[in-house]
Design an enzyme around this catalytic site. Structure first.
Site, mmCIF file in Angstrom:
data_model
loop_
_atom_site.group_PDB
_atom_site.id
_atom_site.type_symbol
_atom_site.label_atom_id
_atom_site.label_comp_id
_atom_site.label_asym_id
_atom_site.label_seq_id
_atom_site.Cartn_x
_atom_site.Cartn_y
_atom_site.Cartn_z
ATOM 1 N N HIS A 316 0.781 -1.263 -0.024
ATOM 2 C CA HIS A 316 -0.100 0.182 -0.279
ATOM 3 C C HIS A 316 0.980 1.317 -0.101
ATOM 4 O O HIS A 316 1.868 1.248 0.551
ATOM 5 C CB HIS A 316 -0.994 -0.111 1.154
ATOM 6 C CG HIS A 316 -1.920 -1.100 1.470
ATOM 7 N ND1 HIS A 316 -2.284 -1.973 2.477
ATOM 8 C CD2 HIS A 316 -2.714 -1.581 0.467
ATOM 9 C CE1 HIS A 316 -3.066 -3.010 2.245
ATOM 10 N NE2 HIS A 316 -3.414 -2.606 0.915
ATOM 11 N N TRP A 536 4.618 -1.319 4.976
ATOM 12 C CA TRP A 536 5.186 -2.387 5.345
ATOM 13 C C TRP A 536 4.150 -3.561 5.370
ATOM 14 O O TRP A 536 3.979 -4.586 5.998
ATOM 15 C CB TRP A 536 5.567 -2.294 6.984
ATOM 16 C CG TRP A 536 6.259 -1.292 7.202
ATOM 17 C CD1 TRP A 536 7.571 -1.206 7.235
ATOM 18 C CD2 TRP A 536 5.856 0.297 7.635
ATOM 19 N NE1 TRP A 536 8.161 -0.058 7.616
ATOM 20 C CE2 TRP A 536 7.023 0.968 7.723
ATOM 21 C CE3 TRP A 536 4.652 0.756 7.861
ATOM 22 C CZ2 TRP A 536 6.965 2.372 8.325
ATOM 23 C CZ3 TRP A 536 4.615 2.281 8.244
ATOM 24 C CH2 TRP A 536 5.859 2.922 8.637
ATOM 25 N N HIS A 537 3.354 -3.498 4.144
ATOM 26 C CA HIS A 537 2.485 -4.626 3.819
ATOM 27 C C HIS A 537 2.897 -5.319 2.510
ATOM 28 O O HIS A 537 2.016 -5.514 1.462
ATOM 29 C CB HIS A 537 1.149 -3.802 3.715
ATOM 30 C CG HIS A 537 0.440 -3.231 4.844
ATOM 31 N ND1 HIS A 537 -0.539 -2.236 4.794
ATOM 32 C CD2 HIS A 537 0.850 -3.272 6.277
ATOM 33 C CE1 HIS A 537 -0.912 -1.711 5.909
ATOM 34 N NE2 HIS A 537 0.024 -2.506 6.769
ATOM 35 N N SER A 538 3.918 -5.912 2.462
ATOM 36 C CA SER A 538 4.376 -6.517 1.168
ATOM 37 C C SER A 538 3.857 -7.872 1.098
ATOM 38 O O SER A 538 3.791 -8.657 2.096
ATOM 39 C CB SER A 538 5.839 -6.646 1.362
ATOM 40 O OG SER A 538 6.590 -5.331 1.468
#
Length: 608
Positions: A316, A536-538
């Site tokens: 995101h 931090w949403h890989s």
């Protein structure tokens, strides 16, 4: 344990992140005779205050340490030549041990898409929601049937120090007449509502609620469940097309540039790759599973041609827009930017009763939002196709999420100590995707060939422009607003009426909205290209799709073309989710436990 290579395990997990801890923990609890090995590159987090005290998360991220791996992307034209820097959790428990402990859940249609669009039977919301209920104890109680009441993961609302959140919701109720308020912003089936946001924090003890402590460390008596920390998996070992073990090295040696000696561990029944969106595709590629061009370039003998490995990288796009807060605002700035001596009283209070700033994460409310007709027109033509094909048919999908964060979220040393609040906004489903591939077939420490993809598609840029304007209008009407932190805003041309003001009084609820010119919009777009960053949403790099459509695993999490090998972490997501990804990691971990138990005939792991 003398060495993991002295034992033949039933199941080996290559990676010990959030999903892996859940899956391994469920299986171990169901059958304590199973010999299970988890190999994790990062350290243990057992009872470490730097992890179980929620307020420590910001310091962990900004100070040098070993609980994150930082991935630097290739320079991007869309980011004006800038490289994106993307951290991933690097500890037992993965992101659940180091994240912002924000509790948001995906839209129901996100999981329904996994089944209907990608053919993954058993992954729709009707299957996933029961698993998420099973995993949680929603401590406030619930007015709907989507929350759990007896699961290991505790979820709560902050009981105090939330005056900024309360004022944000008051202003939203008076200023934004198009949207409503709710007592549950995470009931899966709707958005467009303002409300409190819960946290993965035990409301009784003030502890972080991570998967390591609630699925693994609570089984210390089980000598058949082994967690080997500070060791990095290099590759999966095959006999023919069947996975029979892993090769790994000491991370303490390799991470510091030393020469590592490979160690092997054997698995008699199953290998599960669970090293996250960066680690899992890298392990597969070093094992000979991936695109022919990537493997040849890195001198890896191909076992299976799977060109989808490492593709479909998703995240995101977030901005932390800063404002100066009044002195009576409850903020975490003292905790985040204070000296150890200044922080110590908060740590002592937490030790005493689990209360105070150390029990907070600074995010207590928010909204999942979609643009109205007028706003859609302002986002045309770039956003037209995406809206019509993706969002219009799914009214539960938010285009943007935004929330007040009660601290300065940056690290710019030019920003003086003081009180701040931030409006964080991020796009729920960016169009742009990236990719990550290995640059060495044998060295697990070689940097990745990583393209983050941020803002490659112009549709993503206009979402952020809309989000900036929405966020600023609400923030400047809050009674705790004392001005814009100008250094953190776009650089508008001299004389622009949209220019931020370093010192300012709150605007009236009835005040007209800021009018932006074309030049102002250009300045906002440039600001986003210069500043947008990871959330931090890989996810997505070992996608659960049909093989012919770039898939890496099937609906049973089996890697195509081989036997005895599954992937179980957020890398398997075929499409994005409009939420923080910890909740999805929980869903995948619980679902993987059910699937593996069914496949291996292990009793006692249920789907609800």
């Amino acid at each position: 344990m003398s060495s993991a290579q002295d034992v033949v395990y039933d199941i080996i997990f290559a990676g010990g992140g959030a999903s892996a801890c859940i899956t391994a923990g469920r299986l171990a609890a169901a059958d304590p005779t199973l010999k299970i090995l988890i190999v994790e590159a990062g350290p243990h987090t057992h009872e470490l205050h730097t992890h179980i005290q929620p307020g420590r998360f910001f310091g962990n991220l900004t100070l040098p340490g070993e609980t994150f791996t930082f991935h630097k992307s290739q320079p991007s034209e869309a980011l004006l030549g800038r490289s994106a820097l993307v951290p991933s959790g690097r500890a037992v428990g993965g992101g659940s041990s180091v994240n912002f402990v924000v509790y948001t859940r995906a839209a129901a249609s996100d999981y329904d898409d996994w089944e209907t669009k990608y053919g993954n039977k058993g992954w729709s919301s009707k299957h996933i929601i029961p698993l998420l209920k099973k995993a949680e104890t929603f401590q406030p109680g619930s007015t709907n049937s989507t929350h759990g009441s007896s699961g290991p993961i505790k979820v709560s609302y902050a009981p105090d120090l939330i005056n900024v959140a309360e004022n944000f919701l008051e202003v939203a109720a008076s200023f934004d007449k198009e949207r409503t308020a709710t007592d549950d912003t995470n009931a899966f089936f709707e958005c467009e509502t303002y409300g409190r946001w819960a946290r993965y924090i035990d409301g009784e003890t003030g502890r972080r609620s991570d998967t390591a402590h609630h699925y693994i460390y609570n089984q210390a008596q089980n000598t058949n469940l082994t967690v080997l920390d500070r060791h990095r998996v290099v590759r999966v070992i095959f006999e023919g097309k069947r996975a029979v073990g892993i090769e790994y090295v000491s991370d303490l040696v390799g991470r510091n540039g030393g020469i590592t000696v490979p160690i092997t561990a054997r698995a008699s029944r199953l290998v599960v790759v669970s090293a996250g969106a960066f680690g899992s595709p890298a392990i597969l590629e070093r094992s000979g599973i991936g695109a022919k061009s990537v493997l040849e370039k890195n001198s890896v003998q191909q076992i299976v041609d799977l060109p989808g490995v490492g593709e479909n990288y998703m995240d995101h796009n977030v901005i932390f827009l800063p404002f100066i807060a009044t002195e009576d605002a409850d903020t975490l700035d003292q905790l985040f930017r204070g000296s150890p001596e200044e922080i110590e009283p908060y740590a002592q209070q937490w030790l005493k009763d689990g209360k105070g700033l150390m029990s907070h994460n600074g995010i207590d409310c928010g909204v999942k939002m979609r643009p109205n007709a007028k706003e859609l027109a302002s986002m045309s033509p770039e956003f037209d196709q995406r809206w019509k094909t993706y969002f219009a048919p799914a009214p539960d999908k938010p285009v943007m999420l935004y929330l007040p964060f009660v601290a300065y979220a940056g690290v710019n040393p030019a920003v003086p100590r003081g009180k701040y609040f931030t409006i964080a906004y991020f796009s729920g489903y960016p169009v742009s995707v990236g990719k990550v591939h290995i640059t060495s077939g044998s060295n697990p420490y070689a940097k990745s060939d990583f393209h983050a993809g941020f803002l490659d598609d112009a549709a993503d840029l206009v979402i952020l422009r809309w989000a900036y304007k929405k966020s600023r209008e609400l923030a400047r009407r809050m009674k705790y607003f004392a001005g814009d932190l100008v250094i953190g805003h776009p650089k508008f041309k001299d004389g622009s009426s949209a220019a931020p003001k370093q010192s300012d009084a709150p605007a009236a609820l009835s005040a007209p909205e800021i009018v932006y010119t074309k030049d102002d919009d250009d300045a906002i777009d440039r600001y986003h290209r210069e500043n947008v960053e990871t959330t931090w949403h890989s996810i997505g790099t070992c996608a659960m799709k049909p093989r012919e459509k770039g898939g890496v695993v099937d609906e049973r999490l089996n890697v195509y073309g081989v036997e005895g090998l599954k992937v179980a972490d957020c890398s398997i997501t075929p499409d994005n989710v409009g939420a923080n990804t910890y909740n999805t990691a929980i869903a995948i971990g619980e679902k993987a436990a059910v699937i593996i138990a069914e496949d291996l005939g292990i009793k006692g792991v249920t789907a609800a």
